[in-house]
Scaffold this motif. Structure first.
Motif, PDB file in Angstrom:
ATOM      1  N   LEU A   1       0.820  -1.208   0.000  1.00  0.00           N
ATOM      2  CA  LEU A   1       0.000   0.000   0.000  1.00  0.00           C
ATOM      3  C   LEU A   1       0.860   1.267   0.000  1.00  0.00           C
ATOM      4  N   MET A   2       1.949   1.247   0.772  1.00  0.00           N
ATOM      5  CA  MET A   2       2.839   2.404   0.790  1.00  0.00           C
ATOM      6  C   MET A   2       3.453   2.625  -0.599  1.00  0.00           C
ATOM      7  N   ALA A   3       3.800   1.545  -1.286  1.00  0.00           N
ATOM      8  CA  ALA A   3       4.322   1.665  -2.651  1.00  0.00           C
ATOM      9  C   ALA A   3       3.246   2.232  -3.578  1.00  0.00           C
ATOM     10  N   LEU A   4       2.004   1.769  -3.402  1.00  0.00           N
ATOM     11  CA  LEU A   4       0.886   2.299  -4.194  1.00  0.00           C
ATOM     12  C   LEU A   4       0.730   3.806  -4.004  1.00  0.00           C
ATOM     13  N   PHE A   5       0.766   4.239  -2.763  1.00  0.00           N
ATOM     14  CA  PHE A   5       0.609   5.662  -2.469  1.00  0.00           C
ATOM     15  C   PHE A   5       1.752   6.479  -3.066  1.00  0.00           C
ATOM     16  N   GLN A   6       2.942   5.908  -3.019  1.00  0.00           N
ATOM     17  CA  GLN A   6       4.115   6.630  -3.507  1.00  0.00           C
ATOM     18  C   GLN A   6       4.162   6.664  -5.036  1.00  0.00           C
ATOM     19  N   ALA A   7       3.881   5.539  -5.678  1.00  0.00           N
ATOM     20  CA  ALA A   7       4.003   5.443  -7.136  1.00  0.00           C
ATOM     21  C   ALA A   7       2.769   5.960  -7.864  1.00  0.00           C
ATOM     22  N   LYS A   8       1.623   5.935  -7.188  1.00  0.00           N
ATOM     23  CA  LYS A   8       0.354   6.380  -7.781  1.00  0.00           C
ATOM     24  C   LYS A   8       0.017   5.606  -9.058  1.00  0.00           C
ATOM     25  N   THR A   9       0.238   4.312  -8.993  1.00  0.00           N
ATOM     26  CA  THR A   9      -0.099   3.416 -10.100  1.00  0.00           C
ATOM     27  C   THR A   9      -0.446   2.050  -9.534  1.00  0.00           C
ATOM     28  N   VAL A  10      -1.180   1.256 -10.319  1.00  0.00           N
ATOM     29  CA  VAL A  10      -1.480  -0.119  -9.911  1.00  0.00           C
ATOM     30  C   VAL A  10      -0.690  -1.119 -10.748  1.00  0.00           C
ATOM     31  N   ASN A  11       0.195  -0.628 -11.590  1.00  0.00           N
ATOM     32  CA  ASN A  11       1.021  -1.476 -12.430  1.00  0.00           C
ATOM     33  C   ASN A  11       2.106  -2.123 -11.567  1.00  0.00           C
ATOM     34  N   LEU A  12       2.051  -3.460 -11.418  1.00  0.00           N
ATOM     35  CA  LEU A  12       2.997  -4.160 -10.541  1.00  0.00           C
ATOM     36  C   LEU A  12       4.445  -3.959 -10.964  1.00  0.00           C
ATOM     37  N   ALA A  13       4.697  -3.894 -12.267  1.00  0.00           N
ATOM     38  CA  ALA A  13       6.071  -3.701 -12.748  1.00  0.00           C
ATOM     39  C   ALA A  13       6.618  -2.353 -12.282  1.00  0.00           C
ATOM     40  N   GLU A  14       5.777  -1.332 -12.271  1.00  0.00           N
ATOM     41  CA  GLU A  14       6.213  -0.013 -11.795  1.00  0.00           C
ATOM     42  C   GLU A  14       6.295   0.025 -10.272  1.00  0.00           C
ATOM     43  N   LEU A  15       5.339  -0.602  -9.613  1.00  0.00           N
ATOM     44  CA  LEU A  15       5.348  -0.634  -8.144  1.00  0.00           C
ATOM     45  C   LEU A  15       6.586  -1.349  -7.609  1.00  0.00           C
ATOM     46  N   ALA A  16       7.032  -2.358  -8.310  1.00  0.00           N
ATOM     47  CA  ALA A  16       8.183  -3.147  -7.861  1.00  0.00           C
ATOM     48  C   ALA A  16       9.451  -2.310  -7.778  1.00  0.00           C
ATOM     49  N   THR A  17       9.489  -1.190  -8.483  1.00  0.00           N
ATOM     50  CA  THR A  17      10.689  -0.347  -8.492  1.00  0.00           C
ATOM     51  C   THR A  17      10.746   0.622  -7.321  1.00  0.00           C
ATOM     52  N   VAL A  18       9.644   0.819  -6.616  1.00  0.00           N
ATOM     53  CA  VAL A  18       9.596   1.803  -5.529  1.00  0.00           C
ATOM     54  C   VAL A  18      10.529   1.382  -4.403  1.00  0.00           C
ATOM     55  N   GLY A  19      11.538   2.193  -4.155  1.00  0.00           N
ATOM     56  CA  GLY A  19      12.479   1.949  -3.058  1.00  0.00           C
ATOM     57  C   GLY A  19      13.292   0.683  -3.180  1.00  0.00           C
ATOM     58  N   ALA A  20      13.424   0.146  -4.377  1.00  0.00           N
ATOM     59  CA  ALA A  20      14.113  -1.142  -4.552  1.00  0.00           C
ATOM     60  C   ALA A  20      15.409  -0.981  -5.327  1.00  0.00           C
ATOM     61  N   THR A  21      16.337  -1.871  -5.043  1.00  0.00           N
ATOM     62  CA  THR A  21      17.549  -1.953  -5.855  1.00  0.00           C
ATOM     63  C   THR A  21      17.206  -2.757  -7.102  1.00  0.00           C
ATOM     64  N   SER A  22      18.103  -2.792  -8.075  1.00  0.00           N
ATOM     65  CA  SER A  22      17.821  -3.523  -9.312  1.00  0.00           C
ATOM     66  C   SER A  22      17.602  -5.009  -9.052  1.00  0.00           C
ATOM     67  N   VAL A  23      18.244  -5.559  -8.044  1.00  0.00           N
ATOM     68  CA  VAL A  23      18.062  -6.978  -7.706  1.00  0.00           C
ATOM     69  C   VAL A  23      16.695  -7.196  -7.069  1.00  0.00           C
ATOM     70  N   GLN A  24      16.236  -6.257  -6.264  1.00  0.00           N
ATOM     71  CA  GLN A  24      14.971  -6.394  -5.553  1.00  0.00           C
ATOM     72  C   GLN A  24      13.756  -6.233  -6.464  1.00  0.00           C
ATOM     73  N   ILE A  25      13.895  -5.522  -7.553  1.00  0.00           N
ATOM     74  CA  ILE A  25      12.751  -5.247  -8.429  1.00  0.00           C
ATOM     75  C   ILE A  25      12.109  -6.539  -8.909  1.00  0.00           C
ATOM     76  N   SER A  26      12.901  -7.446  -9.436  1.00  0.00           N
ATOM     77  CA  SER A  26      12.372  -8.717  -9.931  1.00  0.00           C
ATOM     78  C   SER A  26      11.753  -9.529  -8.792  1.00  0.00           C
ATOM     79  N   SER A  27      12.408  -9.513  -7.651  1.00  0.00           N
ATOM     80  CA  SER A  27      11.916 -10.251  -6.487  1.00  0.00           C
ATOM     81  C   SER A  27      10.579  -9.678  -6.012  1.00  0.00           C
TER      82      SER A  27
END
Length: 108
Positions: free
Chosen positions: A47-73
């Motif tokens: 939810l915090m990622a949703l509020f920050q990114a303002k999107t429901v696209n999981l691929a975009e949400l995965a990048t919020v506060g993540a390193t390049s390794v964490q995005i895929s995870s």
């Protein structure tokens, strides 16, 4: 020689505003949804990622506060969660109604 501040049990770090909000959100969800603690933490972070990114696209949400390794995870974890977890829609509806103070015993 004194231990570094991070290791000193008597040293109190200031909680960041984001962590404060995360804790408040988790406490609110915990009072209203009877889910396991790890699931609550996961949903709060989502939810915090949703509020920050303002999107429901999981691929975009995965990048919020993540390193390049964490995005895929993150992306895979969210896909699994939404694919496998069965939401109790009645429980969620009651929670939303309680947040906006609509009485549940309204007669038609």
């Amino acid at each position: 020689m004194s231990p570094p501040q991070g290791l000193d049990r008597n040293h109190h770090n200031t909680i960041s505003p984001l962590m404060n909000e995360l804790n408040r959100l988790r406490d609110t969800l915990r009072r209203n949804l009877h889910w396991h603690g790890a699931r609550l933490n996961f949903v709060c972070l989502f939810l915090m990622a949703l509020f920050q990114a303002k999107t429901v696209n999981l691929a975009e949400l995965a990048t919020v506060g993540a390193t390049s390794v964490q995005i895929s995870s993150n992306y895979k974890q969210w896909q699994r969660f939404f694919g496998e977890f069965e939401f109790n829609l009645v429980e969620i509806a009651r929670f939303v109604v309680s947040l906006i103070n609509i009485p549940l015993d309204v007669e038609p």
